[in-house]
Scaffold this motif. Structure first.
Motif, PDB file in Angstrom:
ATOM      1  N   UNK A 191       0.875  -1.233  -0.104  1.00 23.45           N
ATOM      2  CA  UNK A 191       0.129   0.004  -0.078  1.00 23.45           C
ATOM      3  C   UNK A 191       0.950   1.001   0.047  1.00 23.45           C
ATOM      4  N   UNK A 192       0.377   2.380  -0.411  1.00 20.89           N
ATOM      5  CA  UNK A 192       1.162   3.777  -0.535  1.00 20.89           C
ATOM      6  C   UNK A 192       0.559   4.584   0.599  1.00 20.89           C
ATOM      7  N   UNK A 193       0.140   4.095   1.845  1.00 22.02           N
ATOM      8  CA  UNK A 193      -0.318   4.914   2.875  1.00 22.02           C
ATOM      9  C   UNK A 193       0.197   4.268   4.036  1.00 22.02           C
ATOM     10  N   UNK A 194       0.196   5.347   5.394  1.00 21.60           N
ATOM     11  CA  UNK A 194       0.547   4.556   6.605  1.00 21.60           C
ATOM     12  C   UNK A 194      -0.607   3.807   7.182  1.00 21.60           C
ATOM     13  N   UNK A 195      -1.485   3.657   6.847  1.00 21.48           N
ATOM     14  CA  UNK A 195      -2.515   2.659   7.142  1.00 21.48           C
ATOM     15  C   UNK A 195      -2.012   1.213   6.928  1.00 21.48           C
ATOM     16  N   UNK A 196      -1.649   0.870   5.700  1.00 18.03           N
ATOM     17  CA  UNK A 196      -1.154  -0.338   5.122  1.00 18.03           C
ATOM     18  C   UNK A 196       0.029  -0.764   6.209  1.00 18.03           C
ATOM     19  N   UNK A 197       0.936   0.412   6.359  1.00 21.09           N
ATOM     20  CA  UNK A 197       2.112  -0.202   7.280  1.00 21.09           C
ATOM     21  C   UNK A 197       1.323  -0.576   8.687  1.00 21.09           C
ATOM     22  N   UNK A 198       0.730   0.351   9.139  1.00 26.73           N
ATOM     23  CA  UNK A 198       0.255   0.224  10.747  1.00 26.73           C
ATOM     24  C   UNK A 198      -0.539  -1.256  10.671  1.00 26.73           C
ATOM     25  N   UNK A 199      -1.240  -1.626   9.632  1.00 27.63           N
ATOM     26  CA  UNK A 199      -2.017  -2.839   9.467  1.00 27.63           C
ATOM     27  C   UNK A 199      -1.153  -4.217   9.752  1.00 27.63           C
ATOM     28  N   UNK A 245       1.565  -4.407  11.363  1.00 25.72           N
ATOM     29  CA  UNK A 245       2.167  -4.537  12.867  1.00 25.72           C
ATOM     30  C   UNK A 245       1.458  -5.388  13.725  1.00 25.72           C
ATOM     31  N   UNK A 246       1.994  -6.114  14.546  1.00 27.99           N
ATOM     32  CA  UNK A 246       1.561  -7.160  15.477  1.00 27.99           C
ATOM     33  C   UNK A 246       0.465  -6.326  16.487  1.00 27.99           C
ATOM     34  N   UNK A 247      -0.678  -6.904  16.619  1.00 27.74           N
ATOM     35  CA  UNK A 247      -1.885  -6.257  17.455  1.00 27.74           C
ATOM     36  C   UNK A 247      -1.274  -5.720  18.726  1.00 27.74           C
ATOM     37  N   UNK A 248      -0.351  -6.904  19.154  1.00 33.49           N
ATOM     38  CA  UNK A 248       0.091  -6.422  20.636  1.00 33.49           C
ATOM     39  C   UNK A 248       1.024  -4.997  20.851  1.00 33.49           C
ATOM     40  N   UNK A 283      -0.436  -0.438  19.069  1.00 34.49           N
ATOM     41  CA  UNK A 283      -0.992   0.734  19.728  1.00 34.49           C
ATOM     42  C   UNK A 283       0.363   1.373  20.307  1.00 34.49           C
ATOM     43  N   UNK A 284       1.306   0.656  21.028  1.00 34.65           N
ATOM     44  CA  UNK A 284       2.491   1.209  21.570  1.00 34.65           C
ATOM     45  C   UNK A 284       3.201   1.911  20.663  1.00 34.65           C
ATOM     46  N   UNK A 285       3.645   1.262  19.516  1.00 35.09           N
ATOM     47  CA  UNK A 285       4.516   1.917  18.182  1.00 35.09           C
ATOM     48  C   UNK A 285       3.758   3.222  17.961  1.00 35.09           C
ATOM     49  N   UNK A 337       6.682  -7.343  12.564  1.00 33.23           N
ATOM     50  CA  UNK A 337       6.079  -6.904  11.517  1.00 33.23           C
ATOM     51  C   UNK A 337       5.619  -8.052  10.623  1.00 33.23           C
ATOM     52  N   UNK A 338       4.349  -8.158  10.148  1.00 37.81           N
ATOM     53  CA  UNK A 338       3.690  -9.251   9.533  1.00 37.81           C
ATOM     54  C   UNK A 338       4.300  -9.423   8.179  1.00 37.81           C
ATOM     55  N   UNK A 339       4.837 -10.838   7.586  1.00 37.04           N
ATOM     56  CA  UNK A 339       5.078 -10.895   6.286  1.00 37.04           C
ATOM     57  C   UNK A 339       4.195 -11.537   5.383  1.00 37.04           C
TER      58      UNK A 339
END
Length: 553
Positions: free
Chosen positions: A108-116, A118-121, A124-126, A147-149
């Motif tokens: 994806x070309x937005x930060x939303x794709x990046x944050x999605x 990241x592991x749920x645990x 939020x912290x990151x 980070x999910x592969x």
């Protein structure tokens, strides 16, 4: 311009001199104008050339910078990202595919794709740390998260970013690099686990240097808490010393010599010796010295794992003493059995002979006659007991017996012939199933005696309320033969008597001719042949014996 000016003046002036003067003036004007324009064009050309060179140099620098950027990204295996904060536009380099497996159309070309991803645990912290960093407008940021592969697995990453601001100090862009630290994290967790094992272990653990200069034992650099508990020395007292500190007058010199040789040859070693605590108290210790090598295959340390085996050594001595006593007692009992059976047999035979002679003499005294009858019965009982004792001695004295291939049907034919009178009298229903196993590799005399005893017991302890049924099956599983002997007799109360069933002279029914020897002999004979026997029984329902034998030559 000169020509136009000349034409305009020609209309108003006809004087030849004036015309010549104007011509000269025009020529000079044209020349001066050419010189001025040439100078201006020359300046423009120089400026254009300078601008071109500058643009060319800038392009070369950008190209070189991009090349360096790609080389660094490949060399470090980092995933580079570029985030334009205001537009929320995020771009990634090829590391997103090589490290995490995402193809270009999956990214994806937005930060939303990046944050999605990241592991749920960790998400939020990151996120909180990242946006707090942007608001504080400091320049450098880093964090660790999972980070999910593309294959839905997770990798531990170290993410570092650099913030760019405009003239007003507003954050407009952020460039960062994600580094895969999964192996480092796993190694870190492994080391923490090892540290926990070492500190929590009940065994004493000592780590020493690789070698010493004086051919002595290497110096200690670490001891765990269990070492203090075992030896009484705390870490401050022992660091920098050698294990020679534990040696004493009763320590085994040969064991320490063995240890020294192993250290010299850089080989693992295990020894047992008497060691000494801080208060000079003796204790037995079993410890190993294990060489530890670094990545270059060079010896870096020795690890010693020590265990206090004083109680174990004491138990071993007590066990050895008990074995000696039991062995001697067994010899004495066996000798006593031989002496008893041999010495009693001769006078018992004489006594039996005298009683047989008395039977031919008429006795009128009724009281004396009853006394002699009772004496005769007691003598025969004593004779049977001696014979039983001899049978047991013979079995116990022959731990290894000759085995041969015997036909099970032939064994039972011999048994039926010996019990023909009882079989004819009670007419039991007997079913034999030897289709799966017809031949058994065993001792013929023993297996015949076993079956004779079991069949005799089945007839003796039959139920008076139903027809006696006896079923004998043979099956084989993985070279093990299972013989099951089942009857529907009066059974045994195993809840009360399971531990006594195969005991010597154990009786469970008030039958006059029951001696309680048969099952003891059966078990002894089965175990002598390397087999096992078990029983399942229920009162008034019947009994099942299961015998197992290894059917190998």
């Amino acid at each position: 311009m000169a020509i136009i000016c000349h034409k305009l003046l020609q209309k108003h002036a006809y004087d030849a001199n004036y015309q010549y003067y104007n011509f000269i003036k025009d020529l000079l004007f044209i020349s001066l104008t050419g010189i001025v324009y040439k100078y201006i064009l020359s300046k423009n050309d120089n400026r254009n050339i300078a601008i071109f060179e500058k643009l060319k140099n800038t392009n070369d620098e950008i190209k070189e910078s991009n090349e360096k950027y790609d080389i660094v990204a490949k060399a470090t295996s980092d995933t580079i990202w570029d985030w334009k904060i205001q537009e929320d536009n995020l771009s990634w380099n090829k590391g997103i595919e090589s490290v995490f497996g995402y193809t270009e159309d999956q990214v994806g070309d937005s930060s939303t794709w990046w944050f999605d991803k990241i592991h749920p645990e960790d998400s939020i912290k990151m996120s909180i740390k990242l946006y707090s960093f942007i608001e504080q407008k400091t320049e450098k940021w880093q964090d660790q998260y999972r980070f999910r592969c593309a294959d839905n697995s997770y990798k531990y990453v170290l993410d570092r970013g650099f913030l760019l601001k405009d003239e007003d100090g507003k954050a407009i862009r952020m460039i960062g690099a994600i580094q895969d630290i999964t192996k480092q994290k796993e190694e870190e967790q492994r080391l923490k686990l090892l540290e926990t094992v070492i500190t929590q272990s009940k065994d004493s653990i000592i780590i020493t240097e690789a070698s010493s200069n004086d051919n002595a034992l290497p110096k200690i650099i670490y001891v765990n808490p269990a070492f203090t508990t075992m030896s009484g020395y705390n870490s401050e007292e022992i660091i920098g010393k050698t294990p020679n500190l534990f040696k004493g007058p009763n320590s085994d010199k040969q064991e320490y010599s063995k240890l020294t040789t192993a250290l010299k040859n850089k080989k693992e070693c295990l020894i047992e010796t008497i060691s000494y605590k801080k208060n000079k108290e003796e204790y037995w210790v079993r410890f190993s010295m294990i060489p530890i090598y670094n990545s270059e295959n060079e010896l870096s340390h020795w690890i010693s794992i020590q265990r206090d085996v004083t109680a174990e050594k004491k138990q071993e001595k007590e066990k050895e003493q008990l074995i000696r006593e039991l062995t001697q007692n067994n010899k004495d009992l066996k000798q006593f059995s031989y002496i008893t059976s041999h010495n009693l047999r001769a006078p018992l035979s004489n006594l039996t002979g005298l009683l047989n002679l008395i039977e031919d003499i008429p006795i009128e005294n009724q009281e004396l006659k009853e006394i002699l009858n009772g004496f005769n019965k007691s003598t025969h009982l004593l004779n049977d007991t001696i014979n039983d004792l001899v049978k047991v001695i013979i079995i116990k004295d022959n731990p290894s017996i000759q085995k041969e291939a015997v036909l099970l049907k032939e064994i039972f034919e011999n048994v039926f012939n010996q019990l023909s009178f009882q079989i004819e009298l009670y007419k039991p229903i007997i079913k034999l199933n030897f289709e799966k196993v017809s031949v058994l590799n065993t001792n013929k005399a023993y297996i015949e005696s076993i079956m004779l005893n079991l069949l005799t017991n089945a007839i003796k302890y039959k139920s008076e309320n139903r027809k006696l049924k006896i079923t004998i099956n043979a099956n084989e599983v993985d070279d093990t033969v299972y013989l099951t002997f089942k009857d529907n007799g009066i059974g045994i109360d195993l809840e009360r008597n399971r531990d006594k069933v195969f005991g010597l002279y154990q009786r469970f029914h008030n039958y006059p001719d029951s001696k309680g020897l048969g099952l003891y002999l059966v078990k002894s004979q089965v175990e002598t042949m390397g087999g096992t026997i078990s029983i399942e029984s229920e009162v008034n329902k019947g009994t099942t014996f299961t015998l197992t034998f290894k059917n190998k030559q």
